[in-house]
Design an enzyme around this catalytic site. Sequence first.
Site, mmCIF file in Angstrom:
data_model
loop_
_atom_site.group_PDB
_atom_site.id
_atom_site.type_symbol
_atom_site.label_atom_id
_atom_site.label_comp_id
_atom_site.label_asym_id
_atom_site.label_seq_id
_atom_site.Cartn_x
_atom_site.Cartn_y
_atom_site.Cartn_z
ATOM 1 N N GLU A 1 29.514 54.172 24.377
ATOM 2 C CA GLU A 1 29.524 55.407 23.606
ATOM 3 C C GLU A 1 30.471 56.448 24.218
ATOM 4 O OE1 GLU A 1 25.839 57.745 21.767
ATOM 5 O OE2 GLU A 1 26.210 58.282 23.853
ATOM 6 N N GLY B 1 36.448 52.978 50.794
ATOM 7 C CA GLY B 1 36.567 52.042 49.678
ATOM 8 C C GLY B 1 36.717 50.634 50.200
ATOM 9 N N SER C 1 42.130 48.262 42.032
ATOM 10 C CA SER C 1 42.372 47.501 40.801
ATOM 11 C C SER C 1 42.925 46.102 41.066
ATOM 12 C CB SER C 1 43.357 48.277 39.929
ATOM 13 O OG SER C 1 44.564 48.468 40.646
ATOM 14 N N CYS D 1 42.156 44.374 43.905
ATOM 15 C CA CYS D 1 41.368 43.828 45.014
ATOM 16 C C CYS D 1 40.501 42.667 44.586
ATOM 17 C CB CYS D 1 40.397 44.871 45.544
ATOM 18 S SG CYS D 1 41.204 46.290 46.206
ATOM 19 N N ARG E 1 46.207 43.781 57.791
ATOM 20 C CA ARG E 1 45.193 44.624 57.165
ATOM 21 C C ARG E 1 43.954 43.820 56.784
ATOM 22 N NH1 ARG E 1 43.333 47.144 52.178
ATOM 23 N NH2 ARG E 1 43.126 49.344 52.678
HETATM 24 P P1 XMP Z 1 43.845 51.202 43.022
HETATM 25 O O1 XMP Z 1 42.580 50.990 42.256
HETATM 26 O O2 XMP Z 1 44.237 52.645 43.090
HETATM 27 O O3 XMP Z 1 43.504 50.735 44.509
HETATM 28 O O4 XMP Z 1 44.952 50.346 42.520
HETATM 29 C C1 XMP Z 1 44.384 50.920 45.573
HETATM 30 C C2 XMP Z 1 43.681 50.561 46.863
HETATM 31 O O5 XMP Z 1 43.301 49.174 46.889
HETATM 32 C C3 XMP Z 1 43.273 48.709 48.226
HETATM 33 N N1 XMP Z 1 44.056 47.495 48.288
HETATM 34 C C4 XMP Z 1 43.535 46.263 48.304
HETATM 35 N N2 XMP Z 1 42.257 45.840 48.378
HETATM 36 N N3 XMP Z 1 43.002 43.591 48.317
HETATM 37 C C5 XMP Z 1 41.987 44.490 48.412
HETATM 38 O O6 XMP Z 1 40.831 44.088 48.480
HETATM 39 C C6 XMP Z 1 44.314 43.939 48.231
HETATM 40 O O7 XMP Z 1 45.192 43.101 48.153
HETATM 41 C C7 XMP Z 1 44.597 45.336 48.260
HETATM 42 N N4 XMP Z 1 45.752 46.051 48.245
HETATM 43 C C8 XMP Z 1 45.386 47.360 48.267
HETATM 44 C C9 XMP Z 1 43.823 49.799 49.112
HETATM 45 O O8 XMP Z 1 42.725 50.446 49.711
HETATM 46 C C10 XMP Z 1 44.537 50.682 48.104
HETATM 47 O O9 XMP Z 1 44.685 52.014 48.539
#
Ligand code: XMP
Length: 449
Positions: A435, A261, A266, A268, A364
């Site tokens: 839909e 990913g 959400s 990011c 990271r």
């Molecule tokens: P969800 O969609 O489950 O995503 O909230 C969690 C994953 O998002 C990544 N992550 C980030 N990606 N900026 C990014 O581009 C950030 O600040 C960030 N923080 C987390 C990470 O892979 C996580 O598991």
Amino acid sequence: DGFSAARLFSQGVSYTYDDVIFLPGFIDFPADAVDLSTRLSRRVPLSIPCVASPMDTVSEAAMAAAMASLGGVAVVHSNTEPRAQASIVRAAKSRRLPFVSSVPIFSPAPVSEYMRPAPRSASASFDFEQAAALLADEGLDYAPLVSEEGEVIDLITSKDVERIRSYPKLGKPSLGADGKFVVAASIGTREDDKRRLEQLIQAGANAIVIDSSQGNSTYQLDMIKYAKKTFPEVDLIGGNVVTIGQAQNLIAAGVDGLRVGMGSGSICTTQEVCAVGRGQATAVYKVASYAKDHNVPVIADGGISYSGHIVKALSLGASTVMMGSFLAGSHEAPGAYEYKDGHRVKKYRGMGSLEAMTKGSDARYLGDTLKLKVAQGVVGAVADKGSVLRFIPYTMQAVKQGFQDLGASSLQSAHDLLRAETLRLEVRTGAAQVEGGIHGLVSYEKKSF
Ligand code: XMP
């Protein structure tokens, strides 16, 4: 009818989960018979495909104990001192109960006036049923949980028992060869992460995740080689990757699992800030189809908003899903609930947000010693969802129903259908997506269970 995944994902288009939809298959088994057992990495089995993300608003001791007791796993975040991270791993592994409460510690002086000197205690090795039986049999309101070393590590109360009894029955917990909860932990790729790695392994971490937003780097390859040579007994998960080329490099270096990913989370902003990434459905399918040939399980990381996304990730080849926002509003996530515009919420922040990076997670996103920090994530809040011990079992039931509709009685069978091109899918137009969602109502109440 429909397209095979191989054909759909080879047309130069980046698809997210919402862009695609599966066509139904043939049902010859009940939904309850669907087997969701899987692997986090080569040597770490799980009974449900759920992984809590290494983020400081998601995965600490309480999340790790709860996820392991459900049969999943949490990856304890590394946005803290190595010693503190190792003690979170130890705390989660020191018990068999599905929760961790923070017991205030006082010196004997004021407490001795109020407490019995030697209250009946429960062993830290008790599971929930054993601890509940002790309270019931002896008519106790509470019992301290005491480790083998005689240290009080927690408290179980009859209220806890009542609360947990009101949730769906716990399934098979994730236990390691040591008989303790399976707990994973993340590290970075800097020189001092080698010390962190050692401390985490001493604390009993069952798998290590190298946390990077773009894992295809000399920094990560060096860390993989070092970790595999120094601690060959511990599974090592590399990432993040979204292409076959990236996956090839990390698999060749020896990883036991891959995290997939880039920019799909959400919180990011990586795709907006750096213009690099991939739609998550395409990324999961491409990497998983390559990794499968090398027996390397794939974690679909980010972008999970509801159970249908989990069905899609797993059916496109992932072995588990990693979730941040889906879990961040739970009782088990770190932090206290707050009120915002009349809603009970918990804070949820990207590890690439400026706020989190001031605590050290910049490794990271930057990977080196850049002096100017540019955010790749935001700080937000998510709604209260109650306990993961309650909503994860319901979510897994929904996933089983999805698998049943596809005609897949297990994760393995879904992966076989994908490979055999029996699994058929199509792209949804914008109108088809509208839909497929709730539409045309003046108002509604969204309650799923
Ligand atoms: P969800 O969609 O489950 O995503 O909230 C969690 C994953 O998002 C990544 N992550 C980030 N990606 N900026 C990014 O581009 C950030 O600040 C960030 N923080 C987390 C990470 O892979 C996580 O598991």
